[in-house]
Motif scaffolding. Structure first.
Motif, PDB file in Angstrom:
ATOM      1  N   ASP A   1       9.719   1.391  11.748  1.00 50.50           N
ATOM      2  CA  ASP A   1       8.543   2.199  11.464  1.00 50.50           C
ATOM      3  C   ASP A   1       7.653   2.258  12.712  1.00 50.50           C
ATOM      4  N   PHE A   2       6.836   3.297  12.740  1.00 48.90           N
ATOM      5  CA  PHE A   2       5.907   3.474  13.849  1.00 48.90           C
ATOM      6  C   PHE A   2       4.647   4.101  13.283  1.00 48.90           C
ATOM      7  N   SER A   3       3.603   4.116  14.070  1.00 50.67           N
ATOM      8  CA  SER A   3       2.438   4.868  13.633  1.00 50.67           C
ATOM      9  C   SER A   3       2.516   6.268  14.243  1.00 50.67           C
ATOM     10  N   TYR A   4       1.826   7.183  13.609  1.00 54.39           N
ATOM     11  CA  TYR A   4       1.925   8.587  13.974  1.00 54.39           C
ATOM     12  C   TYR A   4       0.564   9.082  14.409  1.00 54.39           C
TER      13      TYR A   4
ATOM     14  N   ARG B   1      -1.265  12.662  15.933  1.00 57.31           N
ATOM     15  CA  ARG B   1      -1.125  14.073  16.294  1.00 57.31           C
ATOM     16  C   ARG B   1      -2.139  14.413  17.381  1.00 57.31           C
TER      17      ARG B   1
ATOM     18  N   ALA C   1       6.308   2.265  19.198  1.00 57.62           N
ATOM     19  CA  ALA C   1       5.295   1.711  18.300  1.00 57.62           C
ATOM     20  C   ALA C   1       4.430   2.838  17.749  1.00 57.62           C
TER      21      ALA C   1
ATOM     22  N   ASP D   1       2.651  13.092  18.499  1.00 56.44           N
ATOM     23  CA  ASP D   1       3.152  14.448  18.206  1.00 56.44           C
ATOM     24  C   ASP D   1       2.398  15.461  19.066  1.00 56.44           C
TER      25      ASP D   1
END
Lengths: 158, 331
Positions: free
Chosen positions: B3-6, B8, B45, B49
């Motif tokens: 998992d990672f953080s997203y 934008r 990590a 985007d």
């Protein structure tokens, strides 16, 4: 690290709200969160085309697209291409007419890819259809019938 | 996939800053990053985007050059009328790559940065050692199955092939990569593996490709991309050549010729020895075939990839002869 994020996705003209981990792909969101299981998981690595959907009208692989990435875009899946009254899309009808499948697992991806292929103007000849449908594998080997179906649907649409 | 953080990004600066955080990775088309995350090769990590940034997807062609934004999609560039007219090798390198779906996703900037298809690199669970992934850990490809590995530009540390097509066409026509604060020629952008195969480009921390530029030329206008592979479509090159030819006013003497190779080298490979051997000459089959052999100067076989040393010069010769014929200059 963020555990879940809230997303609002526009799928087949309907808005869906969901909370998912950031790593969730569009494919897994469709299948696991929204029960839209028409989109198939084949290789899950961008090699087979079974997960093909449309984003803003263009065919893409949902296994290599994050659900988070397509917020604000228009997503169309195999569930969203027939007419409101249930009439099949011409490509769906042509696949049945030409027996363009055996096991059927790759078929939703083939159809989504074919709809876009015709719309792009890349279904002008059998050779062109084979080239522009090469991202959709069929392990049963129904390729000849698939090409025939795409050709027939392209003519019907034209 | 871990998992990672997203995040934008809403501007280039914001994206650059976000990626500077430990383990940040830019997400454009996603076709490399998510693939490698699933293989366990990439473990970002934070995924930053950049697909919602505006103004980075434009394609502008005028009499002097083409300028293409980093976020332009492969498919849009391949189908662009002016690119097809002024830079056919560039358009063909894109339309012969990947599949229609992937070309709708993958961006021009991301395409340049795609990672090698070396199966040892892509499978850390089975092959923990890999100098590209873990510097100093060794190279299981050397002495392994090498059918798709490079014969040019290799080192004792790495023989992985640069897999892309676009960069091969770009290096032939002196294109540059725009990093915002500086511009780097495509040839200089990519690094030979040497002792540091983990470093593939000159891209520094916090730098981001914002576009590419390709100077217009008569050779670029009369150019082609020839790709030979195990199947006719949706496959990486066994050997490929980007070739452009310009003749003198006499219609037979070579004024300018560009030759670059793909599928055989550790980086997009400009074959200047072939070019030098043909400038000022008339193009006949024998002259072209002899010159094309120079493309393999310094080539090293690792066993399974020996066929490339024979195949690549033939691909080069075929492409040059096709372009000579195209301008009526085949003697």
């Amino acid at each position: 690290m963020t555990r879940t994020i809230h997303l609002s996705l526009d799928i087949n003209g309907r808005r869906h709200e969901l909370d998912v981990e950031p790593r969730v792909t569009l494919l897994d969101a469709l299948r696991e969160e929204l029960a839209l299981t028409g989109t198939k998981k084949g290789c899950d690595q961008g090699q087979c085309g079974a997960c093909t959907c449309h984003v803003d009208g263009k065919r893409v692989l949902s296994c290599l697209t994050l659900a988070a990435q397509v917020e604000g875009r228009q997503i169309t899946t195999i569930e969203g291409i027939a007419a409101e009254n249930g009439d099949l899309h011409p490509v769906q009808a042509a696949f049945i007419e030409n027996d363009a499948f055996q096991c059927g697992y790759c078929t939703p991806g083939q159809i989504m890819s074919a709809v876009a292929c015709i719309r792009e103007g890349h279904a002008g000849s059998d050779e062109e259809i084979r080239e522009y449908m090469s991202g959709n594998l069929c392990r049963c080997g129904a390729y000849n019938s698939i090409v025939a179906a795409v050709r027939e649907a392209a003519e019907a649409v034209r | 996939m871990r998992d990672f953080s997203y995040f934008r990004a809403s501007s280039v600066d914001e994206a650059r800053n976000a990626v500077l955080q430990a383990g940040g990775a830019l997400l454009a088309g996603g076709t490399t990053l998510l693939d490698l995350a699933k293989c366990g090769v990439a473990e970002p990590a934070t995924v930053v985007d950049i697909t919602h940034l505006s103004g980075l997807g434009e394609i502008n062609v005028d009499a002097s050059s083409a300028v293409i934004g980093a976020l332009a999609r492969m498919g849009d560039v391949a189908d662009h009328t002016q690119i097809r007219a002024a830079f056919p090798a560039v358009a063909e390198s894109l339309s012969l790559a990947a599949s229609a779906q992937l070309r709708n996703m993958a961006t021009i900037g991301g395409n340049l940065l795609q990672r090698t298809r070396c199966p040892y690199f892509r499978d850390p669970a089975t092959f923990p050692a890999c100098n590209k992934r873990n510097p100093g850990s060794g190279c299981p490809a050397i002495g392994g199955v090498t059918r798709n590995h490079a014969v040019l530009g290799t080192s004792d540390a790495c023989i992985a092939t640069y897999p892309g097509d676009l960069a091969v066409a770009l290096v032939a026509f002196d294109a540059f990569v725009d990093l915002g604060s500086r511009k780097v020629s495509v040839d200089d952008f990519f690094l030979l593996p040497g002792d540091t195969p983990d470093r593939e480009t000159v891209l520094g921390r916090g730098e981001m490709i914002v576009g590419i530029g390709i100077p217009a030329s008569a050779a670029a206008r009369n150019s082609t991309y020839l790709k030979v592979r195990d199947r006719q479509s949706y496959e990486f090159a066994a050997a490929s050549a980007a070739v452009g030819v310009e003749l003198e006013a006499d219609g037979k003497t070579v004024r300018d010729i560009r030759v670059a190779l793909g599928g055989v080298a550790t980086k997009p490979w400009r074959a200047r020895a072939v070019e030098q051997a043909l400038i000022g000459k008339a193009l006949d089959v024998e002259t072209v075939e002899r010159a094309s052999g120079l493309a393999m100067e310094g080539a090293v076989s690792h066993g399974g990839n020996r066929y490339k040393i024979e195949l690549a010069p033939r691909v080069v010769a075929r492409a040059i002869l096709k372009m000579a014929q195209n301008v009526g200059g085949l003697a």
